[in-house]
Design a protein around this motif. Sequence first.
Motif, mmCIF file in Angstrom:
data_model
loop_
_atom_site.group_PDB
_atom_site.id
_atom_site.type_symbol
_atom_site.label_atom_id
_atom_site.label_comp_id
_atom_site.label_asym_id
_atom_site.label_seq_id
_atom_site.Cartn_x
_atom_site.Cartn_y
_atom_site.Cartn_z
ATOM 1 N N THR A 128 0.849 -1.194 0.000
ATOM 2 C CA THR A 128 0.000 0.000 0.000
ATOM 3 C C THR A 128 0.880 1.237 0.000
ATOM 4 N N TRP A 129 0.281 2.371 -0.372
ATOM 5 C CA TRP A 129 1.076 3.597 -0.366
ATOM 6 C C TRP A 129 1.487 3.972 1.051
ATOM 7 N N GLN A 130 0.638 3.668 2.048
ATOM 8 C CA GLN A 130 0.994 3.998 3.431
ATOM 9 C C GLN A 130 2.246 3.243 3.871
ATOM 10 N N THR A 132 4.522 2.028 1.853
ATOM 11 C CA THR A 132 5.638 2.583 1.084
ATOM 12 C C THR A 132 6.151 3.861 1.742
ATOM 13 N N HIS A 133 5.228 4.709 2.197
ATOM 14 C CA HIS A 133 5.614 5.947 2.882
ATOM 15 C C HIS A 133 6.409 5.626 4.153
ATOM 16 N N SER A 146 7.273 -0.969 -4.675
ATOM 17 C CA SER A 146 5.882 -0.805 -4.255
ATOM 18 C C SER A 146 4.957 -1.449 -5.285
ATOM 19 N N ILE A 148 1.293 -1.315 -6.858
ATOM 20 C CA ILE A 148 0.224 -0.334 -7.000
ATOM 21 C C ILE A 148 -0.910 -0.956 -7.795
ATOM 22 N N PRO A 152 -4.580 5.729 -5.029
ATOM 23 C CA PRO A 152 -4.920 6.013 -3.632
ATOM 24 C C PRO A 152 -5.452 7.416 -3.404
ATOM 25 N N ALA A 165 -0.058 10.860 -0.426
ATOM 26 C CA ALA A 165 -0.049 9.640 -1.238
ATOM 27 C C ALA A 165 0.618 9.887 -2.586
ATOM 28 N N THR A 168 4.324 10.195 -2.237
ATOM 29 C CA THR A 168 4.923 8.887 -1.956
ATOM 30 C C THR A 168 5.117 8.089 -3.238
ATOM 31 N N LEU A 169 4.079 8.010 -4.064
ATOM 32 C CA LEU A 169 4.186 7.251 -5.301
ATOM 33 C C LEU A 169 5.147 7.910 -6.287
ATOM 34 N N ALA A 176 8.359 0.487 -8.864
ATOM 35 C CA ALA A 176 6.969 0.105 -8.633
ATOM 36 C C ALA A 176 6.527 -0.908 -9.678
#
Length: 387
Positions: A128-130, A132-133, A146, A148, A152, A165, A168-169, A176
């Motif tokens: 998830t992006w969270q 990944t962050h 990551s 995807i 998000p 978000a 982060t991406l 990714a």
Amino acid sequence: IRNSRAGSHSADVNPIASVTSRMRPRPLPVIRGEAEPSVILVTENLSFTPSLIGIHPVCLLAALLAVSLGRRLRVVTTQESADPATLREALAWNGIELPIDSRFEFLPTDGSRGPILSHESDLFVTSTWQLTHSALASLKPTRIVSFIDTDPRVNAVSADQALIAAATLNAEGTRAVVLGEGLRNHLISTGLPHLASAATTLPLPLAIDGGLPKAGAADPSRNVIVTARPRHPSSLFGLSLEAIATAFRDGCLDGETTFHFFGPEIPNMTLPDGSRPIIHRRIDPREYRRLVDASRAALCLTSAGDTIYPAWELAASGIQTIVTTPAFMPPGGLQSQVHVVDPTPRVLARSLGDALRADQCPQSGAPERVQSEFVTALTAVLPQLVS
């Protein structure tokens, strides 16, 4: 108007940094302490997933990476402890052997456990992006891959979270894997240019030509798969129920129809004709494949930011699949199977009736070919991640 300095150190006043930090996921606690490198999957859970591959695709990706690199697989979950048997059985179902020395760790996001002992060459795969962050706060971006499968920003709880978000991406140095060319193109064209060079596309299974089921196969016209679940924020579970009720009330269903729901949280219920849907609290992937092979239609109602995979694999199996958002599907390939309609009960009810009356039926064996094609696609992206 003056800025008051009085009480600036009182207990009920928070520094700006502490306020803004609460908008962001906690950093992933990682320290040196492992002698050999691993592939570390960081995911929320290994929960029940009704699909042809039997588990979230990121789990297969991490396992295949570990096998390709000759490394141990470590699974770190943040919502609940993982059952190793869940992953082992799903991997075996897809022809992947879980390394014997694999490890499973529980790391709640509240910081009550940890840290993760790591080697400087560990490769982290985030779901998830969270996550990944969180990983970016502790690791070099080049150590992160990551996965995807959604946009998000669509389901972000606030504009601030949507910006976090996106940043982060779009972080430089990360790699990714994006589920489907349509989603990748959408993300790049809507403010995430870094993914043009950093993202590898995981191709979705292609459409399987429709045809008549094998002689003696179960009549697919009676089975409808409903993918929405009440505890999934992006699922339109209530709308799915309203559409089904309207289909009964408006006479859209010709003959007896059996509806199939999935998940331990699905409530017991009675349909307007007095029948009860079949609720699969859990379902073995073999059983799910047989059900897909014997189904005619599917209701896959979600918000625009949800993953497209469940709907895609059903449509690719030849099932008439009803969705309420294009969900970044490419324009070709599945046009005869995917029906994008307005999210109103009456329109959905009519579409469901049309789907059940369609001349086209899924070919027997199509779900097995879709599963095999997807695992092959996962294997094909590995060289771009380990080079």
